[in-house]
Design a protein around this motif. Sequence first.
Motif, PDB file in Angstrom:
ATOM      1  N   ARG A  22       0.150  -9.504   8.494  1.00 33.28           N
ATOM      2  CA  ARG A  22       1.383  -9.686   9.270  1.00 33.28           C
ATOM      3  C   ARG A  22       1.089  -9.793  10.764  1.00 33.28           C
ATOM      4  N   GLY A  69       7.160 -22.281   8.631  1.00 33.34           N
ATOM      5  CA  GLY A  69       7.239 -20.871   8.279  1.00 33.34           C
ATOM      6  C   GLY A  69       6.318 -20.452   7.157  1.00 33.34           C
ATOM      7  N   ASP A 115       5.523 -11.122   2.544  1.00 33.45           N
ATOM      8  CA  ASP A 115       6.725 -10.633   1.859  1.00 33.45           C
ATOM      9  C   ASP A 115       6.942 -11.327   0.521  1.00 33.45           C
ATOM     10  N   ARG A 116       6.624 -12.617   0.472  1.00 33.57           N
ATOM     11  CA  ARG A 116       6.806 -13.350  -0.784  1.00 33.57           C
ATOM     12  C   ARG A 116       5.926 -12.766  -1.883  1.00 33.57           C
ATOM     13  N   GLU A 154       4.615 -17.091   7.828  1.00 37.79           N
ATOM     14  CA  GLU A 154       5.621 -16.042   7.960  1.00 37.79           C
ATOM     15  C   GLU A 154       6.112 -15.568   6.590  1.00 37.79           C
ATOM     16  N   ARG A 155       6.066 -16.439   5.606  1.00 39.42           N
ATOM     17  CA  ARG A 155       6.565 -16.096   4.267  1.00 39.42           C
ATOM     18  C   ARG A 155       5.543 -15.401   3.386  1.00 39.42           C
ATOM     19  N   GLN A 156       4.265 -15.555   3.667  1.00 31.75           N
ATOM     20  CA  GLN A 156       3.236 -15.184   2.702  1.00 31.75           C
ATOM     21  C   GLN A 156       3.295 -13.722   2.251  1.00 31.75           C
TER      22      GLN A 156
END
Length: 347
Positions: free
Chosen positions: A197, A165, A172-173, A168-170
């Motif tokens: 995204r 993941g 929003d983090r 997928e995290r980049q």
Amino acid sequence: MTEVIADHPGVDADALGRWLDEHHAPGAGERPVLELLSGGSQNTLIRVQRADQRMVLRMPGVRADAARLDGLRREIRLVRGLKGTDVPHAELVAADESGAVLGKPFYVMAEIDGWSPMGGGWQAPFDTDLQARRGLAFALVEGAAKLGRVDWRAQGLEGFGRPDGFHERQVDRWLNFLSAYQVRELPGLDVAADWLRRNRPSQFTPGIMHGDYQFANVMYSHGEPARLAAIVDWEMTTIGDPLLDLGWCLLGYDGENPATDGFYLDMTGMPTRSELLAHYEAVSGRSTEQIDYYLILANWKLGIMLEKTYAASLAPNSRVDPRVAAAMGPMVLQLMTTAADLSRRAK
């Protein structure tokens, strides 16, 4: 600049000397002479000399919090994991993760005989010989390729990061990270975030990534040909997608050729992006087909990271050097603009 010190706050030279002897470090039996070094932004760097043997001690600063102490312990594990690999780095001499010896965790590494471009730009002959200068970029990219191809599980780094993941995290983090200190509008932030995204890689091969891999965080050997002496400053390292380090290498490239101005180093004479991508592929065995994604993410993410320093400079009684603050303000805006422009042009 260096400053000779009898003892540094938190560093008892006698206790350190005994500990070094217990770990069979060079200069057996000698009381260490300590010399405070500049260049450690997050941690303190101290040269440790015993007789004619020189090493460098790295430890958290006086005001370090628990997160910084844990970060130093991660660095120790990473540097220990690089032992026996072909990754240029300062080899670990010994480490104390417990903090029992000096009150904080620290490690001692071999001193690197080399130079940093952050110490006044390109050293001779790379300051005037443009053909020689090209080699600096190839060496930078090669270091990233070697790091990314290390068998991290075999080197004891299982559990060091969370590669599942990762992409997928980049977005929003880092947007969440920015929200804690953002003080102004950053044009291009959302444009690049939306593109990232929609275009994140569907799969990748996990590996060690430095996390802030650029000219500012490497040292070169003296003289020609260009050779990487060591990768330094491992605060952001993890197990993730090593191709992001390649994107970091290409900061300053918003097309086939490097920027002619606005970058923190003179990039005149440097190789084309295609040449560097081909070299990375040859050394790493990885495809660079999706380089647009990694270059956009690198510019966008670095802009967010540097905005924290800029925001801190605006606080009352800020400790940020005014010269740094003056440079950070426009630099962040340029990074965001570049990320947005690249996303608009990307396939």
